[in-house]
Scaffold this motif. Sequence first.
Motif, PDB file in Angstrom:
ATOM      1  N   UNK A  44      -0.263   4.319  -1.375  1.00 17.06           N
ATOM      2  CA  UNK A  44       0.807   4.301  -0.375  1.00 17.06           C
ATOM      3  C   UNK A  44       0.241   4.577   1.020  1.00 17.06           C
ATOM      4  N   UNK A  45      -0.713   5.503   1.093  1.00 12.30           N
ATOM      5  CA  UNK A  45      -1.341   5.826   2.383  1.00 12.30           C
ATOM      6  C   UNK A  45      -2.056   4.600   2.948  1.00 12.30           C
ATOM      7  N   UNK A  46      -2.731   3.859   2.085  1.00  8.01           N
ATOM      8  CA  UNK A  46      -3.416   2.643   2.533  1.00  8.01           C
ATOM      9  C   UNK A  46      -2.412   1.555   2.912  1.00  8.01           C
ATOM     10  N   UNK A  47      -1.307   1.490   2.200  1.00  5.38           N
ATOM     11  CA  UNK A  47      -0.306   0.455   2.423  1.00  5.38           C
ATOM     12  C   UNK A  47       0.389   0.611   3.773  1.00  5.38           C
ATOM     13  N   UNK A  48       0.563   1.834   4.215  1.00  8.78           N
ATOM     14  CA  UNK A  48       1.299   2.046   5.477  1.00  8.78           C
ATOM     15  C   UNK A  48       0.396   1.958   6.709  1.00  8.78           C
ATOM     16  N   UNK A  49      -0.912   1.911   6.502  1.00  2.51           N
ATOM     17  CA  UNK A  49      -1.828   1.873   7.647  1.00  2.51           C
ATOM     18  C   UNK A  49      -2.095   0.445   8.098  1.00  2.51           C
TER      19      UNK A  49
END
Length: 211
Positions: free
Chosen positions: A206-211
């Motif tokens: 999720x952290x990678x997806x929002x960046x």
Amino acid sequence: MERPWSQQIGYDAFRVFARLAGTVCFRLRWQGSENFPKAGGGLICSNHQSFFDPVLVGLTCNRRMNYLARDTLFHNPILAPLIRYLDAIPIDREGGGLAGLKETLRRLKAGEQVLIFPEGTRTPDGEVLPLKPGFCSVARRSKAPLVPVGLDGAFQAWPRTAKLPRLGRMAVVIGEPISAELIANMSDEQIVTELASRIQQCHQQARALRE
């Protein structure tokens, strides 16, 4: 569970509104919705970053989600009407929460999905906290799969130290469930370890997806 048609339509309308608001205001992205059970009960287990979390997880699923709420919130003049309308399950933390656990089991056995936050509290720094093992007995007794969920960005938008939220980016990732058959052959410690690992993985995605 049977609910009035007005409540069913209202829930669907609220989900559409939440998706629109999340996309416009927080550039919300999500993936993995196909991992929610298509039918039958499911214990949805997410990391906990902010007050946004129940809505964030619920809007990613096309089926109705059941939510747990502290019993004191049912007396809050602002939140109580919404909580009651969403048919949330009251939890009395000081009294051990036995009535809430019984209602959670009842809804799971009735084939519904219930969202829990096994960390037990909101994170102080955005990272995933150790999981508390109380959910293991619920999973065993209900024979419902455990569905790991990781969300990110909600802490940045509304940390527990802030009174009001701010705009930002958010993302939610739903992982592959741990089946009831697998749970039956694992110890509580193994279940906690496996679920924690899957939630951590979803959180990083999720952290990678929002960046």
